[in-house]
Design a protein around this motif. Sequence first.
Motif, PDB file in Angstrom:
ATOM      1  N   SER A 195      -9.076   7.107  -6.557  1.00 49.39           N
ATOM      2  CA  SER A 195     -10.402   6.495  -6.580  1.00 49.39           C
ATOM      3  C   SER A 195     -10.475   5.367  -7.601  1.00 49.39           C
ATOM      4  N   CYS A 196     -11.235   4.326  -7.272  1.00 50.52           N
ATOM      5  CA  CYS A 196     -11.591   3.211  -8.157  1.00 50.52           C
ATOM      6  C   CYS A 196     -11.073   1.880  -7.613  1.00 50.52           C
ATOM      7  N   VAL A 197     -12.005   0.959  -7.391  1.00 52.56           N
ATOM      8  CA  VAL A 197     -11.642  -0.364  -6.873  1.00 52.56           C
ATOM      9  C   VAL A 197     -11.019  -1.251  -7.940  1.00 52.56           C
ATOM     10  N   ALA A 198     -11.115  -0.854  -9.214  1.00 54.15           N
ATOM     11  CA  ALA A 198     -10.586  -1.687 -10.297  1.00 54.15           C
ATOM     12  C   ALA A 198      -9.079  -1.548 -10.476  1.00 54.15           C
ATOM     13  N   LEU A 199      -8.478  -0.554  -9.835  1.00 56.39           N
ATOM     14  CA  LEU A 199      -7.040  -0.324  -9.953  1.00 56.39           C
ATOM     15  C   LEU A 199      -6.244  -1.254  -9.039  1.00 56.39           C
ATOM     16  N   PHE A 200      -5.145  -1.780  -9.537  1.00 51.99           N
ATOM     17  CA  PHE A 200      -4.161  -2.449  -8.689  1.00 51.99           C
ATOM     18  C   PHE A 200      -3.219  -1.367  -8.162  1.00 51.99           C
ATOM     19  N   VAL A 201      -3.380  -0.995  -6.889  1.00 52.72           N
ATOM     20  CA  VAL A 201      -2.629   0.169  -6.405  1.00 52.72           C
ATOM     21  C   VAL A 201      -2.140   0.050  -4.960  1.00 52.72           C
ATOM     22  N   VAL A 202      -2.693  -0.870  -4.156  1.00 56.17           N
ATOM     23  CA  VAL A 202      -2.358  -0.842  -2.724  1.00 56.17           C
ATOM     24  C   VAL A 202      -0.869  -1.063  -2.451  1.00 56.17           C
ATOM     25  N   GLU A 203      -0.187  -1.764  -3.339  1.00 53.81           N
ATOM     26  CA  GLU A 203       1.222  -2.065  -3.076  1.00 53.81           C
ATOM     27  C   GLU A 203       2.153  -0.879  -3.317  1.00 53.81           C
ATOM     28  N   ILE A 204       1.636   0.215  -3.888  1.00 53.48           N
ATOM     29  CA  ILE A 204       2.497   1.393  -4.067  1.00 53.48           C
ATOM     30  C   ILE A 204       2.078   2.555  -3.164  1.00 53.48           C
ATOM     31  N   ILE A 205       1.122   2.321  -2.271  1.00 53.15           N
ATOM     32  CA  ILE A 205       0.664   3.401  -1.391  1.00 53.15           C
ATOM     33  C   ILE A 205       1.808   3.937  -0.540  1.00 53.15           C
ATOM     34  N   GLU A 206       2.565   3.053   0.077  1.00 54.37           N
ATOM     35  CA  GLU A 206       3.627   3.521   0.976  1.00 54.37           C
ATOM     36  C   GLU A 206       4.720   4.265   0.221  1.00 54.37           C
ATOM     37  N   THR A 207       5.028   3.830  -0.988  1.00 54.62           N
ATOM     38  CA  THR A 207       6.009   4.553  -1.801  1.00 54.62           C
ATOM     39  C   THR A 207       5.510   5.959  -2.101  1.00 54.62           C
ATOM     40  N   LEU A 208       4.237   6.065  -2.462  1.00 51.01           N
ATOM     41  CA  LEU A 208       3.660   7.381  -2.735  1.00 51.01           C
ATOM     42  C   LEU A 208       3.665   8.263  -1.486  1.00 51.01           C
ATOM     43  N   GLU A 209       3.298   7.690  -0.348  1.00 52.80           N
ATOM     44  CA  GLU A 209       3.289   8.485   0.881  1.00 52.80           C
ATOM     45  C   GLU A 209       4.692   8.973   1.222  1.00 52.80           C
ATOM     46  N   HIS A 210       5.681   8.133   1.006  1.00 56.43           N
ATOM     47  CA  HIS A 210       7.068   8.528   1.265  1.00 56.43           C
ATOM     48  C   HIS A 210       7.474   9.689   0.363  1.00 56.43           C
ATOM     49  N   ASP A 211       7.093   9.604  -0.912  1.00 56.87           N
ATOM     50  CA  ASP A 211       7.524  10.611  -1.881  1.00 56.87           C
ATOM     51  C   ASP A 211       6.702  11.895  -1.806  1.00 56.87           C
ATOM     52  N   LEU A 212       5.419  11.775  -1.471  1.00 58.30           N
ATOM     53  CA  LEU A 212       4.541  12.951  -1.424  1.00 58.30           C
ATOM     54  C   LEU A 212       4.489  13.593  -0.042  1.00 58.30           C
ATOM     55  N   LYS A 213       4.939  12.850   0.961  1.00 57.04           N
ATOM     56  CA  LYS A 213       4.959  13.352   2.346  1.00 57.04           C
ATOM     57  C   LYS A 213       3.561  13.693   2.864  1.00 57.04           C
ATOM     58  N   LYS A 214       2.589  12.829   2.514  1.00 56.55           N
ATOM     59  CA  LYS A 214       1.222  13.009   3.002  1.00 56.55           C
ATOM     60  C   LYS A 214       0.474  11.689   2.852  1.00 56.55           C
ATOM     61  N   PRO A 215      -0.654  11.523   3.546  1.00 59.67           N
ATOM     62  CA  PRO A 215      -1.423  10.282   3.416  1.00 59.67           C
ATOM     63  C   PRO A 215      -1.955  10.084   2.000  1.00 59.67           C
ATOM     64  N   VAL A 216      -1.986   8.829   1.586  1.00 61.68           N
ATOM     65  CA  VAL A 216      -2.593   8.435   0.315  1.00 61.68           C
ATOM     66  C   VAL A 216      -3.680   7.411   0.631  1.00 61.68           C
ATOM     67  N   VAL A 217      -4.888   7.693   0.172  1.00 56.71           N
ATOM     68  CA  VAL A 217      -6.030   6.805   0.403  1.00 56.71           C
ATOM     69  C   VAL A 217      -6.476   6.238  -0.934  1.00 56.71           C
ATOM     70  N   THR A 218      -6.749   4.929  -0.975  1.00 54.48           N
ATOM     71  CA  THR A 218      -7.346   4.304  -2.156  1.00 54.48           C
ATOM     72  C   THR A 218      -8.660   3.660  -1.725  1.00 54.48           C
ATOM     73  N   THR A 219      -9.518   3.370  -2.684  1.00 55.81           N
ATOM     74  CA  THR A 219     -10.835   2.857  -2.299  1.00 55.81           C
ATOM     75  C   THR A 219     -10.754   1.483  -1.646  1.00 55.81           C
ATOM     76  N   ASN A 220     -10.011   0.551  -2.227  1.00 55.06           N
ATOM     77  CA  ASN A 220      -9.937  -0.785  -1.630  1.00 55.06           C
ATOM     78  C   ASN A 220      -9.319  -0.739  -0.236  1.00 55.06           C
ATOM     79  N   GLN A 221      -8.293   0.055  -0.068  1.00 56.61           N
ATOM     80  CA  GLN A 221      -7.673   0.233   1.251  1.00 56.61           C
ATOM     81  C   GLN A 221      -8.692   0.787   2.248  1.00 56.61           C
ATOM     82  N   ALA A 222      -9.480   1.784   1.808  1.00 52.33           N
ATOM     83  CA  ALA A 222     -10.470   2.411   2.683  1.00 52.33           C
ATOM     84  C   ALA A 222     -11.572   1.432   3.074  1.00 52.33           C
ATOM     85  N   ILE A 223     -12.026   0.617   2.119  1.00 52.38           N
ATOM     86  CA  ILE A 223     -13.065  -0.369   2.432  1.00 52.38           C
ATOM     87  C   ILE A 223     -12.543  -1.385   3.438  1.00 52.38           C
ATOM     88  N   MET A 224     -11.326  -1.887   3.223  1.00 53.68           N
ATOM     89  CA  MET A 224     -10.759  -2.855   4.165  1.00 53.68           C
ATOM     90  C   MET A 224     -10.656  -2.253   5.561  1.00 53.68           C
TER      91      MET A 224
END
Length: 242
Positions: A190-219
């Motif tokens: 959570s939080c639109v102030a974080l720079f995070v969208v560029e690591i979502i796919e890495t996290l999903e690969h490592d955690l083996k589940k969807p990762v949602v961030t606020t900016n991604q969700a708004i887009m």
Amino acid sequence: MYGWRARLGLMTASGIIAPESEYWLMAPEGVSCHFTKMPFTGGGTKDIIEELKTAEKFLDEAVTLVADARPSAIALVGTGASFCGGYGYDQQLIQKMRSRIGNLPATTGASSAIAALKKVGARKISLAMPYVEDVARVGRKFIEDNGIQVVNSKWLNHRDSFEIAQIPRETIYNLAKEVDDPESDAVFISCVALFVVEIIETLEHDLKKPVVTTNQAIMWNLLRMCNINEKIEGFGELLSKY
């Protein structure tokens, strides 16, 4: 020409710097992003929840300004600013925006996050946040009041928006891994102030589940409101599959 498919009207706090980069990064061809700022940094000494609620005071003016770009849909780009009033507060803000701009499609950070989590099938989530405890607890309750169980949550105790933007990706990555629980269907950062969208796919690969961030969700939410159903690669399952 930019915006020939859709123009997105985005209103965010003056101290938040991540969305201008992240939305243009995610935007598909023909979609343009138009920002209006509202005065807020989160770095003051006032009660942080009451300070977040001041966004509503500036919302009418922000909507009027962003309307000059003739947007196809608009969003209050703020998570805490749209959950700080508790269950239903985000919907009140949406109605306020729509009444000002003629029932144009509108959303908020909190509304989009809930919609996105439900879309990826998340009934139970792990919740990662940069906020101070007061904001984190209100955010957790908002999510649970909207029918999604939070099985684990962690926060970093930051309150200043610009300071949050300086959090290294490594810290966000480690926070998401630490908060992840085997019982959760997804991780929400959570939080639109974080720079995070560029690591979502890495996290999903490592955690083996969807990762949602606020900016991604708004887009994602804004594009679907504009009837743009293009699957966008590079920013997680939400945009590439749904």
